[in-house]
Design a protein around this motif. Structure first.
Motif, mmCIF file in Angstrom:
data_model
loop_
_atom_site.group_PDB
_atom_site.id
_atom_site.type_symbol
_atom_site.label_atom_id
_atom_site.label_comp_id
_atom_site.label_asym_id
_atom_site.label_seq_id
_atom_site.Cartn_x
_atom_site.Cartn_y
_atom_site.Cartn_z
ATOM 1 N N TYR A 156 46.857 46.262 41.186
ATOM 2 C CA TYR A 156 47.298 45.318 42.205
ATOM 3 C C TYR A 156 47.225 43.901 41.635
ATOM 4 O O TYR A 156 46.176 43.450 41.160
ATOM 5 C CB TYR A 156 46.420 45.457 43.445
ATOM 6 N N ALA A 157 48.347 43.216 41.659
ATOM 7 C CA ALA A 157 48.420 41.871 41.081
ATOM 8 C C ALA A 157 47.456 40.896 41.750
ATOM 9 O O ALA A 157 46.987 39.952 41.123
ATOM 10 C CB ALA A 157 49.855 41.335 41.173
ATOM 11 N N GLY A 158 47.125 41.139 43.018
ATOM 12 C CA GLY A 158 46.221 40.242 43.736
ATOM 13 C C GLY A 158 44.759 40.627 43.614
ATOM 14 O O GLY A 158 43.900 40.048 44.292
ATOM 15 N N SER A 159 44.444 41.588 42.754
ATOM 16 C CA SER A 159 43.060 42.042 42.597
ATOM 17 C C SER A 159 42.161 40.903 42.123
ATOM 18 O O SER A 159 42.563 40.071 41.313
ATOM 19 C CB SER A 159 43.007 43.187 41.586
ATOM 20 N N LYS A 160 40.933 40.894 42.633
ATOM 21 C CA LYS A 160 39.948 39.899 42.183
ATOM 22 C C LYS A 160 39.288 40.351 40.882
ATOM 23 O O LYS A 160 38.521 39.605 40.279
ATOM 24 C CB LYS A 160 38.892 39.682 43.267
ATOM 25 N N ASN A 161 39.578 41.589 40.471
ATOM 26 C CA ASN A 161 38.963 42.152 39.269
ATOM 27 C C ASN A 161 40.030 42.680 38.310
ATOM 28 O O ASN A 161 39.979 43.840 37.895
ATOM 29 C CB ASN A 161 38.007 43.280 39.659
ATOM 30 N N ALA A 203 40.937 47.409 32.226
ATOM 31 C CA ALA A 203 40.046 48.221 31.386
ATOM 32 C C ALA A 203 40.013 49.666 31.871
ATOM 33 O O ALA A 203 40.006 50.606 31.065
ATOM 34 C CB ALA A 203 38.635 47.624 31.392
ATOM 35 N N PHE A 204 40.018 49.870 33.191
ATOM 36 C CA PHE A 204 40.025 51.218 33.743
ATOM 37 C C PHE A 204 41.302 51.962 33.363
ATOM 38 O O PHE A 204 41.258 53.112 32.928
ATOM 39 C CB PHE A 204 39.868 51.172 35.266
ATOM 40 N N VAL A 205 42.453 51.304 33.507
ATOM 41 C CA VAL A 205 43.734 51.929 33.159
ATOM 42 C C VAL A 205 43.758 52.254 31.662
ATOM 43 O O VAL A 205 44.185 53.342 31.259
ATOM 44 C CB VAL A 205 44.920 51.038 33.566
ATOM 45 N N GLU A 206 43.277 51.335 30.850
ATOM 46 C CA GLU A 206 43.238 51.577 29.410
ATOM 47 C C GLU A 206 42.349 52.789 29.094
ATOM 48 O O GLU A 206 42.702 53.638 28.279
ATOM 49 C CB GLU A 206 42.710 50.341 28.691
ATOM 50 N N TYR A 207 41.207 52.874 29.766
ATOM 51 C CA TYR A 207 40.292 54.002 29.558
ATOM 52 C C TYR A 207 40.940 55.317 29.990
ATOM 53 O O TYR A 207 40.898 56.309 29.262
ATOM 54 C CB TYR A 207 38.999 53.763 30.338
ATOM 55 N N MET A 208 41.543 55.351 31.181
ATOM 56 C CA MET A 208 42.125 56.586 31.706
ATOM 57 C C MET A 208 43.325 57.071 30.900
ATOM 58 O O MET A 208 43.622 58.259 30.882
ATOM 59 C CB MET A 208 42.543 56.407 33.168
ATOM 60 N N THR A 209 44.016 56.156 30.237
ATOM 61 C CA THR A 209 45.184 56.539 29.456
ATOM 62 C C THR A 209 44.873 56.705 27.970
ATOM 63 O O THR A 209 45.772 56.982 27.180
ATOM 64 C CB THR A 209 46.326 55.520 29.635
ATOM 65 N N SER A 210 43.608 56.562 27.604
ATOM 66 C CA SER A 210 43.236 56.724 26.198
ATOM 67 C C SER A 210 43.363 58.189 25.774
ATOM 68 O O SER A 210 43.301 59.105 26.598
ATOM 69 C CB SER A 210 41.802 56.241 25.958
#
Length: 132
Positions: free
Chosen positions: A23-28, A34-41
């Motif tokens: 989500y582009a409006g995420s505060k994190n 990092a989560f997406v990078e981890y899940m797609t590793s």
């Protein structure tokens, strides 16, 4: 996932899967990325293949021990190798409902596989009338 018989042009089952979005409006944003990078590793996909029998989206994950040792992943690997990416069209999500309805009818003895295939094709032709 199943092999589709070859037609006049070629063979290939439609392929699609789960998507990850941030989500582009995420505060994190940094944590989200990092989560997406981890899940797609490669390692995460190989682990998911080994523990959950999920088909990796990265070709290199199929060579990892966890994926190689998965009977389900091994069974579907040849299908994935001939798969064709599902087109990104607005009607894409609507294609599941006619199939769900018809295979339920087949499984409950309300129709034959041949009639279900025809009915599904008829529904698809209506849904995709603008796509030729």
């Amino acid at each position: 996932v199943a092999p589709v018989p070859a037609g006049s042009a070629a063979q290939g089952a439609p392929q699609g899967g789960h998507n990850l979005a941030v989500y582009a409006g995420s505060k994190n944003l940094d944590a989200s990325y990092a989560f997406v990078e981890y899940m797609t590793s490669v390692d995460s996909q190989a682990t998911a293949a080994g523990e959950l029998n999920l088909l990796p989206t990265r070709t290199s994950a199929y060579a990892k021990k966890e994926a190689v040792d998965s009977e389900i992943v091994g069974f579907f690997k040849p299908v994935v190798e001939t798969a064709v990416e599902r087109p990104w069209i607005p009607e894409g999500g609507s294609l599941f409902e006619p199939l769900r309805v018809e295979y339920t009818k087949v499984l409950t003895g309300q129709t034959t596989p041949e009639k279900a295939a025809k009915a599904t094709g008829d529904s698809y032709r209506k849904l995709l009338k603008d796509w030729k």
